[in-house]
Design a protein around this motif. Structure first.
Motif, PDB file in Angstrom:
ATOM      1  N   LEU A   1       1.173   4.674  -1.974  1.00 39.73           N
ATOM      2  CA  LEU A   1       2.523   4.551  -1.427  1.00 39.73           C
ATOM      3  C   LEU A   1       2.545   4.948   0.052  1.00 39.73           C
ATOM      4  O   LEU A   1       3.167   4.259   0.874  1.00 39.73           O
TER       5      LEU A   1
ATOM      6  N   ASN B   1      10.043  11.483  -4.937  1.00 41.49           N
ATOM      7  CA  ASN B   1       8.852  11.189  -5.733  1.00 41.49           C
ATOM      8  C   ASN B   1       8.263  12.472  -6.311  1.00 41.49           C
ATOM      9  O   ASN B   1       7.995  12.563  -7.523  1.00 41.49           O
TER      10      ASN B   1
ATOM     11  N   SER C   1      10.735   2.640  -2.008  1.00 45.87           N
ATOM     12  CA  SER C   1       9.295   2.471  -2.227  1.00 45.87           C
ATOM     13  C   SER C   1       8.678   3.697  -2.885  1.00 45.87           C
ATOM     14  O   SER C   1       7.812   3.588  -3.762  1.00 45.87           O
ATOM     15  N   PHE C   2       9.139   4.885  -2.506  1.00 47.75           N
ATOM     16  CA  PHE C   2       8.574   6.126  -3.048  1.00 47.75           C
ATOM     17  C   PHE C   2       9.171   6.495  -4.407  1.00 47.75           C
ATOM     18  O   PHE C   2       8.726   7.464  -5.030  1.00 47.75           O
TER      19      PHE C   2
ATOM     20  N   GLU D   1      -1.285  -0.349  -7.843  1.00 46.68           N
ATOM     21  CA  GLU D   1       0.125  -0.110  -7.543  1.00 46.68           C
ATOM     22  C   GLU D   1       0.884   0.551  -8.693  1.00 46.68           C
ATOM     23  O   GLU D   1       1.940   1.148  -8.464  1.00 46.68           O
TER      24      GLU D   1
END
Length: 422
Positions: free
Chosen positions: A390, A248, A379-380, A142
Motif C-alpha cells: 500500500l 489501517n 487505499s489504506f 494486493e
C-alpha cells in the motif's frame, strides 16, 4: 473570543504532520516482517479431491483439507463446526458465501479460516497465460490470499508455472493471517490525530467501546479535518495518507486480515468531503454573484456524475473496460504494483486548482481534487493488503500525479512566454 473549528496556524499543522509521519514510518518498518509472513500461498486445481465446495449437502471426507462454503447454506454454524472437524474453511472472495463464513466465525470463533481466490471455468477463455498469471499475482500481492483455486486447463497450468517462478508456493495450506499487533493503541492515536485538527472530533471517543464504529466515525470526520486544517495541497496529500495509515493500523487484526470484517463507511468517506465542499462553493460563489445559471447546471451534473462514479468504483465489482484494463496492465508491468488510476487523474487537478484566477474554474478544480484525497485515504482501508505494498503503491501514484502537474504547469508557462503573457 471567536472559536475556530480548524487550526489557523499553518506551522502548527506542519509540525503535527511531521511528528506523525515519523511515528508511522517507524511503525510501518516494524510491521513489514509480519505482513511478509502473511503472503504465503498454496495452489489447488479445481478437480483436486482435497478441496470441497460445500453447499450443505456434501459429505466431508477425511482427505478433504479445505472446505469452501458456497450457495445458500441452511445449517447452523454449530452444526458446520462439527462437520469441519479441524479442517480449513475457505472464505472465498467474489463467489463464496461470505456472510455464512462471517457468521460462522462470529458464533464459533473458529480460526482456521483462510482467504480463497477462485476462477470459474467459464472465465478461463477470457484470459491468455500472462493475463491469468497477473490475476494470480494481484490476488497475492494486493490481497494476501492464502489459497488460489483454478480449473485444470492448459492456460491455468502454464500460468501456474510462471507464478511459481515468482512466489514460493507452499505444499500445505498456510496458516490464516494473524497478528499480535495492539491495534487499539493506533485507534487512540487516530482519534488524537483527528482531534488535533478538528477539536470536536474528541466526542468520537464516547463510542470507543463499539470499536468498529469509533474507527469509522473518527476517520470519516478526519477526511473533513485533514482537508480544512491544511491550506497547502501538498500537505493535504500527506495529511490524507497519514489518516489512511492510522485507520489501517487501527483495524489491523485477525478479522480484518481474513476478510471476516471490512472497514465500514467506505462510501460515506468517499462522498462526504466532495459533497460538503460543493455546498460551500455554491454558497460562497452565490453570495459573490459569481455563479451563473449555466455554471450551476454544469457543476451539478458533473459533480453528481463524479460522485456516482466514485461510489460505483469503490466496490469489488466495478466495471473495467478493455482499454482501461490494458492501461492498468501496462502500469503494473512498469511499476510492479499498479498505481491508482483515479489519483493519477485527480492529483494534478487538485494541485492545478491554485493556478487559476477565475473563481469558477478554481472552484471546479478544487472540487475534483477532493476525489484524489479521499481515494488516497480509501487505499489504506484495504486492511488485508500488505502495508509495504500500500505504501509503495501510494508513493508511486502520488509521484506520478505530482510529475504530471509539474509538466502541465511548465507547459502552460512556456505557452505564456511564447505568447508574451509572461
Amino acid at each position: 473570543m471567536k472559536i475556530h473549528i480548524f487550526p489557523k496556524n499553518e506551522k502548527y499543522v506542519e509540525i503535527l504532520i511531521t511528528v506523525f509521519s515519523v511515528i508511522l514510518l517507524l511503525s510501518i518498518f516494524f510491521r513489514v516482517p509480519i505482513d511478509k509472513e502473511n503472503t504465503a500461498v498454496t495452489f489447488f486445481f479445481e478437480d483436486d479431491s482435497r478441496v470441497l465446495f460445500y453447499t450443505g449437502n456434501e459429505k466431508i471426507e477425511d482427505n478433504v483439507e479445505l472446505v469452501i462454503p458456497v450457495g445458500n447454506i441452511k445449517e447452523s454454524p454449530q452444526d458446520f463446526l462439527k462437520k469441519v472437524n479441524g479442517k480449513y474453511v475457505g472464505n472465498m472472495e467474489f463467489y463464496g458465501t461470505t456472510d455464512f463464513v462471517k457468521e460462522f466465525y462470529k458464533k464459533t470463533g473458529y480460526k482456521k479460516i483462510v482467504k480463497v481466490h477462485y476462477i470459474k471455468p467459464e472465465e478461463i477463455p477470457k484470459y491468455d497465460t500472462y493475463r491469468l498469471f497477473k490475476r494470480f499475482w494481484r490476488a497475492v500481492v494486493e490481497r494476501s490470499v492464502e489459497v488460489i483455486v483454478v480449473p485444470n486447463s492448459e492456460t491455468s497450468v502454464e500460468a501456474y508455472k510462471i507464478f511459481s517462478n515468482f512466489f514460493q508456493v507452499s505444499m500445505r495450506i498456510p496458516k490464516p493471517d494473524d497478528t499480535t499487533w495492539n491495534n487499539k493503541i493506533f485507534g487512540i492515536l487516530l482519534g488524537i490525530y483527528v482531534t488535533l485538527q478538528m477539536p470536536f472530533a474528541v466526542l468520537s471517543f464516547l463510542f470507543f467501546k463499539d470499536y468498529w464504529f469509533y474507527v469509522s466515525l473518527v476517520s470519516i470526520l478526519g477526511t473533513i479535518g485533514c482537508y480544512f486544517s491544511a491550506k497547502n495541497n501538498f500537505f493535504r496529500i500527506v495529511n490524507f495518507a497519514l489518516l489512511g495509515i492510522l485507520t489501517n493500523f487501527s483495524l489491523y487484526s485477525f478479522q480484518y486480515l481474513n476478510d471476516l470484517e471490512i472497514y465500514r463507511g467506505v462510501k460515506i468517506s468517499l462522498v462526504l468531503l466532495p459533497s460538503l465542499l460543493a455546498v460551500i462553493i455554491f454558497t460562497k460563489l452565490g453570495k459573490e454573484n459569481i455563479f451563473k445559471k449555466s455554471h450551476i447546471i454544469t457543476f451539478s451534473i458533473i459533480g453528481l456524475l463524479s460522485i456516482s462514479y466514485m461510489i460505483l468504483r469503490s466496490g469489488n465489482y466495478g466495471f473495467v473496460t478493455k482499454f482501461e484494463e490494458d492501461i492498468r496492465l501496462l502500469l503494473e508491468n512498469i511499476f510492479i504494483v499498479r498505481p491508482r488510476t483515479k489519483e493519477i487523474i485527480f492529483i494534478p487537478i487538485l494541485l492545478l486548482s491554485t493556478e487559476f484566477e477565475n473563481a469558477f474554474t478554481k472552484a471546479l478544480f478544487s472540487f475534483f481534487g477532493t476525489f484524489a484525497l479521499v481515494s488516497i485515504f480509501n487505499s489504506f482501508c484495504h486492511i488485508k493488503a500488505p502495508i509495504y505494498v500500500l505504501a509503495y503503491r501510494e508513493t508511486i501514484t502520488i509521484l506520478i500525479g505530482v510529475t504530471i502537474y509539474f509538466f502541465v504547469v511548465t507547459f502552460i508557462k512556456l505557452i505564456n512566454i511564447w505568447t508574451g503573457k509572461e
